[in-house]
Design an enzyme around this catalytic site. Structure first.
Site, PDB file in Angstrom:
ATOM      1  N   ARG A  10       4.922  -0.901   5.453  1.00 40.64           N
ATOM      2  CA  ARG A  10       3.937  -0.102   4.836  1.00 40.64           C
ATOM      3  C   ARG A  10       2.909  -1.344   3.983  1.00 40.64           C
ATOM      4  O   ARG A  10       1.878  -0.611   3.497  1.00 40.64           O
ATOM      5  CB  ARG A  10       4.367   0.582   3.725  1.00 40.64           C
ATOM      6  CG  ARG A  10       5.532   1.824   4.409  1.00 40.64           C
ATOM      7  CD  ARG A  10       6.009   2.838   3.377  1.00 40.64           C
ATOM      8  NE  ARG A  10       4.786   3.541   2.650  1.00 40.64           N
ATOM      9  CZ  ARG A  10       4.728   4.326   1.804  1.00 40.64           C
ATOM     10  NH1 ARG A  10       5.890   4.377   1.139  1.00 40.64           N
ATOM     11  NH2 ARG A  10       3.709   4.937   1.238  1.00 40.64           N
ATOM     12  N   CYS A  11       3.261  -2.689   4.090  1.00 43.35           N
ATOM     13  CA  CYS A  11       2.522  -3.315   3.442  1.00 43.35           C
ATOM     14  C   CYS A  11       1.397  -4.229   4.358  1.00 43.35           C
ATOM     15  O   CYS A  11       1.780  -4.809   5.387  1.00 43.35           O
ATOM     16  CB  CYS A  11       3.315  -4.590   2.763  1.00 43.35           C
ATOM     17  SG  CYS A  11       2.407  -5.873   2.104  1.00 43.35           S
TER      18      CYS A  11
END
Length: 118
Positions: A10-11
């Protein structure tokens, strides 16, 4: 030499790190540390490879940190326990090669690290 990457899908910085590795045809192993958090011992070894203190790898803008730990006087041992309990607080991506590691958020540092390792 196998490169390992502590990765959070998700980064954006973490995804960019993987793209950098792919663009440079580098072999690596992904460690999804949110799914398989490091143990206290693994974290101590990782900190040694990074040459950083636990506080230096904590994402201090995370809600968990702000609401529970900010402005508290905590020992390195306590911080390690917090990181094991809340791996979302671990800065990412962390790139590991043999006995060295870096936080691979910037391409120039990542490139220098990889170049010096190959």
């Amino acid at each position: 030499m196998m490169i390992q990457i502590y990765h959070n899908p998700r980064c954006g910085k973490s995804r960019n790190c993987l793209a950098f590795m792919d663009d440079n045809n580098l072999n690596y192993e992904i460690i999804k540390y949110l799914e398989t958090p490091p143990t206290e011992e693994e974290l101590k070894v990782l900190l040694e490879k990074l040459n950083l203190t636990p506080l230096q790898i904590i994402r201090q803008k995370e809600k968990i940190w702000i609401e529970n730990y900010k402005n508290k006087s905590l020992s390195d041992e306590e911080l390690i326990k917090i990181l094991v309990a809340h791996p979302i607080l671990i800065e990412r991506p962390i790139v590991i090669s043999e006995n060295k590691a870096i936080i691979g958020r910037e391409f120039d540092k990542l490139e220098s690290f990889i170049t010096n390792k190959s």
